[in-house]
Design a protein around this motif. Structure first.
Motif, PDB file in Angstrom:
ATOM      1  N   THR A   1       0.861  -1.180   0.000  1.00  0.00           N
ATOM      2  CA  THR A   1       0.000   0.000   0.000  1.00  0.00           C
ATOM      3  C   THR A   1       0.899   1.233   0.000  1.00  0.00           C
ATOM      4  O   THR A   1       2.077   1.167   0.368  1.00  0.00           O
ATOM      5  N   GLU A   2       0.344   2.352  -0.397  1.00  0.00           N
ATOM      6  CA  GLU A   2       1.146   3.578  -0.447  1.00  0.00           C
ATOM      7  C   GLU A   2       1.646   3.961   0.942  1.00  0.00           C
ATOM      8  O   GLU A   2       2.802   4.378   1.104  1.00  0.00           O
ATOM      9  N   ASN A   3       0.804   3.819   1.965  1.00  0.00           N
ATOM     10  CA  ASN A   3       1.213   4.186   3.316  1.00  0.00           C
ATOM     11  C   ASN A   3       2.311   3.278   3.844  1.00  0.00           C
ATOM     12  O   ASN A   3       3.232   3.725   4.534  1.00  0.00           O
TER      13      ASN A   3
ATOM     14  N   ARG B   1       5.573   4.280   2.026  1.00  0.00           N
ATOM     15  CA  ARG B   1       6.098   5.556   2.526  1.00  0.00           C
ATOM     16  C   ARG B   1       6.746   5.382   3.898  1.00  0.00           C
ATOM     17  O   ARG B   1       7.835   5.903   4.156  1.00  0.00           O
TER      18      ARG B   1
ATOM     19  N   ILE C   1       7.940   5.871  -4.568  1.00  0.00           N
ATOM     20  CA  ILE C   1       6.561   5.475  -4.274  1.00  0.00           C
ATOM     21  C   ILE C   1       5.693   5.609  -5.516  1.00  0.00           C
ATOM     22  O   ILE C   1       4.867   4.739  -5.814  1.00  0.00           O
ATOM     23  N   LYS C   2       5.878   6.679  -6.268  1.00  0.00           N
ATOM     24  CA  LYS C   2       5.102   6.854  -7.510  1.00  0.00           C
ATOM     25  C   LYS C   2       5.377   5.698  -8.475  1.00  0.00           C
ATOM     26  O   LYS C   2       4.453   5.130  -9.064  1.00  0.00           O
TER      27      LYS C   2
ATOM     28  N   ILE D   1       3.668   2.473  -7.126  1.00  0.00           N
ATOM     29  CA  ILE D   1       2.218   2.446  -7.322  1.00  0.00           C
ATOM     30  C   ILE D   1       1.877   2.260  -8.797  1.00  0.00           C
ATOM     31  O   ILE D   1       0.954   1.519  -9.154  1.00  0.00           O
TER      32      ILE D   1
END
Length: 279
Positions: free
Chosen positions: A118-120, A123, A141-142, A145
């Motif tokens: 997941t993004e969280n 990060r 992160i980009k 995703i």
């Protein structure tokens, strides 16, 4: 595989300029069919031909040199994509290979695989690394995703993910982040093209821990490639005996892993544990 990656990069440059194959072929006085084979990785090209093609696509010098390096024959069957000053440089190579693959087998002993983060979670993981700048974190992160769109395609590769128990129990960020992450894995396990299996800590492969790797399989004539990440670069391995050694590792991990159904139940119980930690 380098030839296929080079072809994909050429096509991306042409399309970025809004040019058709015929337009580029006219500019460099080549048959459009030849350019089509270059782009599909079906025919080799010389570095001067790559430079000619990229010049017709008005490619910036730094980008042109990077793509031309893909055309140059490797000195061996191990090739490296260093990070240089931006983290998205080697990731681009990985994305190309992932999108060409028909099947993938991934093993990670220390973290959730990037295609399922997941993004969280991602990060929080990178913010724990002091040598990453905020710009590098955002870029990584980009890219991560964007890579996950691979599993949402109408014709995704068949994927098997083996995840070590310690990677799932290691808390990254908050209990909420971990709860959301494990729930995301449970949902992903229901995808018909995606197998997620847990490698227990107490199992033979779990005790060995080993290192993260993946094998990507391609349609003929591309066969298979092993891939691994180190601190400053990505390593792509085409040498057949070396790739076979990775298949042996897959067999060992597979024998130790829980079944798909057992893994799904195990993940549900783990999600419940993280949910209680939130309270």
């Amino acid at each position: 595989m380098r030839r296929a990656e080079a072809g994909a990069e050429l096509k991306a440059r042409r399309e970025a300029e809004g040019l058709s194959l015929r337009e580029v072929a006219y500019r460099i006085d080549y048959n459009p069919g030849m350019l089509s084979m270059w782009e599909r990785g079906l025919r080799t090209m010389d570095t001067w031909e790559a430079a000619l093609y990229l010049g017709a696509c008005v490619t910036p010098m730094r980008e042109a040199l990077r793509i031309i390096s893909l055309v140059q024959p490797p000195s061996d069957l191990y090739w490296v994509r260093p990070y240089f000053d931006r983290l998205d440089a080697p990731i681009r190579s990985l994305i190309v290979q992932e999108n060409l693959a028909k099947a993938m087998v991934c093993y990670d002993p220390a973290r959730i695989p990037g295609l399922h983060q997941t993004e969280n979670y991602a990060r929080a993981m990178f913010e724990d690394e002091p040598h990453y700048s905020q710009e590098q974190i955002d870029l990584t992160i980009k890219s991560r995703i964007d890579r996950q769109k691979l599993l949402q395609r109408s014709d995704p590769p068949q994927c098997a993910f083996y995840i070590h128990e310690s990677a799932l129990r290691q808390r990254v960020g908050s209990s909420q982040i971990m709860y959301d992450q494990i729930q995301y894995l449970v949902l992903s396990a229901n995808l018909p093209h995606c197998s997620i299996r847990v490698v227990p800590e107490a199992s033979p492969a779990g005790r060995a821990r080993r290192f993260p790797f993946r094998i990507m399989e391609f349609a003929e004539p591309r066969c298979a490639m092993a891939y691994a990440e180190i601190e400053t670069a990505n390593l792509f391995i085409e040498d057949r005996p070396a790739v076979e050694s990775y298949y042996c590792l897959v067999t060992q991990v597979e024998q130790s892993a829980l079944s798909e159904g057992q893994s799904r139940d195990w993940l549900v119980r783990l999600a419940d544990e993280y949910e209680r930690m939130r309270e």
